[in-house]
Motif scaffolding. Structure first.
Motif, PDB file in Angstrom:
ATOM      1  N   GLU A   1       0.827  -1.204   0.000  1.00  0.00           N
ATOM      2  CA  GLU A   1       0.000   0.000   0.000  1.00  0.00           C
ATOM      3  C   GLU A   1       0.865   1.259   0.000  1.00  0.00           C
ATOM      4  O   GLU A   1       0.564   2.228  -0.704  1.00  0.00           O
TER       5      GLU A   1
ATOM      6  N   LEU B   1       2.449   1.723  -3.584  1.00  0.00           N
ATOM      7  CA  LEU B   1       1.474   2.026  -4.629  1.00  0.00           C
ATOM      8  C   LEU B   1       0.772   3.359  -4.382  1.00  0.00           C
ATOM      9  O   LEU B   1       0.228   3.957  -5.309  1.00  0.00           O
TER      10      LEU B   1
ATOM     11  N   ILE C   1      -4.036  -2.284 -12.378  1.00  0.00           N
ATOM     12  CA  ILE C   1      -3.400  -3.302 -11.547  1.00  0.00           C
ATOM     13  C   ILE C   1      -4.206  -4.590 -11.638  1.00  0.00           C
ATOM     14  O   ILE C   1      -5.417  -4.592 -11.406  1.00  0.00           O
TER      15      ILE C   1
ATOM     16  N   MET D   1      -4.649  -8.746 -10.561  1.00  0.00           N
ATOM     17  CA  MET D   1      -4.356  -9.778  -9.566  1.00  0.00           C
ATOM     18  C   MET D   1      -5.239 -10.987  -9.845  1.00  0.00           C
ATOM     19  O   MET D   1      -6.309 -10.859 -10.452  1.00  0.00           O
TER      20      MET D   1
ATOM     21  N   SER E   1      -7.825  -5.440  -3.373  1.00  0.00           N
ATOM     22  CA  SER E   1      -8.439  -4.714  -4.478  1.00  0.00           C
ATOM     23  C   SER E   1      -9.188  -3.479  -3.984  1.00  0.00           C
ATOM     24  O   SER E   1      -9.112  -2.405  -4.592  1.00  0.00           O
TER      25      SER E   1
ATOM     26  N   LEU F   1      -6.564  -0.802  -2.992  1.00  0.00           N
ATOM     27  CA  LEU F   1      -5.946  -0.142  -4.135  1.00  0.00           C
ATOM     28  C   LEU F   1      -6.933   0.784  -4.836  1.00  0.00           C
ATOM     29  O   LEU F   1      -6.553   1.832  -5.354  1.00  0.00           O
ATOM     30  N   ALA F   2      -8.200   0.382  -4.883  1.00  0.00           N
ATOM     31  CA  ALA F   2      -9.209   1.255  -5.483  1.00  0.00           C
ATOM     32  C   ALA F   2      -9.356   2.547  -4.681  1.00  0.00           C
ATOM     33  O   ALA F   2      -9.563   3.628  -5.252  1.00  0.00           O
TER      34      ALA F   2
ATOM     35  N   HIS G   1      -6.323   3.613  -7.918  1.00  0.00           N
ATOM     36  CA  HIS G   1      -5.903   2.705  -8.980  1.00  0.00           C
ATOM     37  C   HIS G   1      -7.096   1.933  -9.547  1.00  0.00           C
ATOM     38  O   HIS G   1      -8.134   1.789  -8.894  1.00  0.00           O
ATOM     39  N   ASP G   2      -6.923   1.432 -10.755  1.00  0.00           N
ATOM     40  CA  ASP G   2      -7.939   0.586 -11.392  1.00  0.00           C
ATOM     41  C   ASP G   2      -7.545  -0.863 -11.138  1.00  0.00           C
ATOM     42  O   ASP G   2      -6.805  -1.472 -11.914  1.00  0.00           O
ATOM     43  N   ALA G   3      -8.016  -1.415 -10.009  1.00  0.00           N
ATOM     44  CA  ALA G   3      -7.652  -2.777  -9.603  1.00  0.00           C
ATOM     45  C   ALA G   3      -8.668  -3.766 -10.164  1.00  0.00           C
ATOM     46  O   ALA G   3      -9.876  -3.581 -10.003  1.00  0.00           O
ATOM     47  N   ARG G   4      -8.166  -4.826 -10.815  1.00  0.00           N
ATOM     48  CA  ARG G   4      -9.040  -5.826 -11.419  1.00  0.00           C
ATOM     49  C   ARG G   4      -8.584  -7.223 -11.021  1.00  0.00           C
ATOM     50  O   ARG G   4      -7.384  -7.503 -10.955  1.00  0.00           O
TER      51      ARG G   4
ATOM     52  N   THR H   1     -15.073  -7.256  -7.517  1.00  0.00           N
ATOM     53  CA  THR H   1     -14.525  -7.171  -6.167  1.00  0.00           C
ATOM     54  C   THR H   1     -15.657  -7.213  -5.146  1.00  0.00           C
ATOM     55  O   THR H   1     -16.606  -6.437  -5.231  1.00  0.00           O
TER      56      THR H   1
END
Length: 354
Positions: free
Chosen positions: A44, A47, A55, A57, A67, A70-71, A75-78, A116
């Motif tokens: 964390e 980032l 991003i 995972m 996720s 990070l969101a 960030h665009d966490a997928r 998520t």
């Protein structure tokens, strides 16, 4: 590899571990500009200093929590199923190669992603998983009791209710067939059975209470055969259903559609695929049997003509699977559209569910 300036990183793949995370970053051209191993506490913090990145995972334990974190950092966490990432792996399997494959896979426009889950969804899912484990343990105990008494020549009619009713009488009167040691063993198993019943009832009551307080679950319970357990499990698994574009995709994800082995102009359909969420698939099959066996007024739900036509051409087990698929598609529509199940009359005197 030396770290390049943070501004060059556009896509990141993270291979999640228990204590260490392997990170591979690509720039806008696809070249690797970041290749490092971070501890859990560093993820964390590091980032947070990067500009907005895509991003990727694998959807595994701990991925939904990370996720969401990070969101919140922008960030665009997928998340992606691990089996869809595997084809992008090059060379021998190691953590850095896995992270590189994740970074490659997350950029594919046709990749299927996993939504998520919120903390509430994970709580509901935990309740269902614990309940499922306890039900499995109870089934094992019941089967063991049946086997022990059958080995002594005592047969009990199939069904949990019959064994529950007859077991006290067997323990009290069949001392001629059961030794004192076996009586003690079966009594202890019966005690385990009672304790599991109490825990299962407690979890079921908690799940039902949560389902009746949730608007999405309440709408799902208007679908025939769907009660608090199924509605809660469905919301815990897919949320609002946005990850699927149509009900057919949800039925395929549950594994309620035939396996397709096609080549050229030949289309061969086999048994159901049994992919996806096994627990939810079993619940929908149970719901289908409830509709077929217990619900007599099919016309009320607009299912009479469909079920009667299907009964003429399908075996009753195949009919149950087909109806489970139909109920799953209806349930997805109810969840995605935010409307309760209702029957709509069409102009041509037909009916359709809405």
């Amino acid at each position: 590899m030396s770290q390049t300036p943070n501004t060059a990183v556009a896509v990141i793949g993270i291979d999640i571990g228990k204590n260490s995370f392997h990170v591979v970053g690509h720039d806008a051209r696809g070249a690797i500009v970041l290749r490092q191993r971070w501890s859990r506490g560093q993820v964390e913090a590091r980032l947070a200093n990067l500009p907005r990145c895509l991003i990727g995972m694998e959807a595994c334990v701990g991925a939904h929590h990370l996720s969401r974190k990070l969101a919140s950092l922008g960030h665009d966490a997928r998340l992606m199923p691990a089996k869809y990432v595997r084809p992008y792996s090059k060379g021998q399997k190691n953590d850095f190669n896995d992270a590189e494959a994740i970074a490659e896979a997350v950029q594919r426009p046709t990749m299927k992603f996993v939504a998520t889950k919120t903390a509430e969804q994970l709580d509901q899912q935990a309740l269902h998983r614990v309940r499922e484990r306890l039900v499995s343990q109870r089934t094992g105990i019941i089967n063991q009791i049946r086997a022990f008494v059958l080995e002594r020549g005592i047969a009990v009619r199939q069904g949990i209710g019959f064994l529950r009713t007859e077991l006290p009488t067997i323990l009290a009167t069949r001392t001629d067939a059961l030794s004192p040691r076996m009586l003690r063993v079966i009594e202890e198993l019966a005690g385990d059975w009672r304790r599991l019943d109490q825990r299962i009832d407690g979890l079921s009551g908690e799940i039902e209470a949560l389902a009746r307080q949730d608007q999405a679950c309440s709408r799902l319970m208007t679908v025939p055969g769907i009660g608090p357990i199924i509605s809660s499990a469905m919301v815990a698994a897919i949320g609002t259903g946005d990850v699927f574009s149509k009900g057919r995709d949800f039925g395929a994800w549950l594994g309620l559609v035939p396996k397709q082995i096609s080549t050229g102009d030949r289309t061969i359909l086999g048994k159901i695929s049994r992919r996806g969420n096994r627990y939810l698939r079993v619940l929908f099959v149970q719901a289908a049997w409830v509709v077929l066996v217990r619900i007599k007024n099919w016309e009320r739900y607009g299912l009479k003509s469909w079920i009667e036509a299907a009964k003429r051409r399908l075996h009753h087990n195949v009919l149950a699977i087909a109806l489970a698929n139909k109920l799953a598609r209806i349930a997805w529509a109810v969840l995605a559209k935010g409307r309760a199940f209702e029957l709509t009359r069409t102009d041509d005197a037909g009916v359709r569910s809405a």
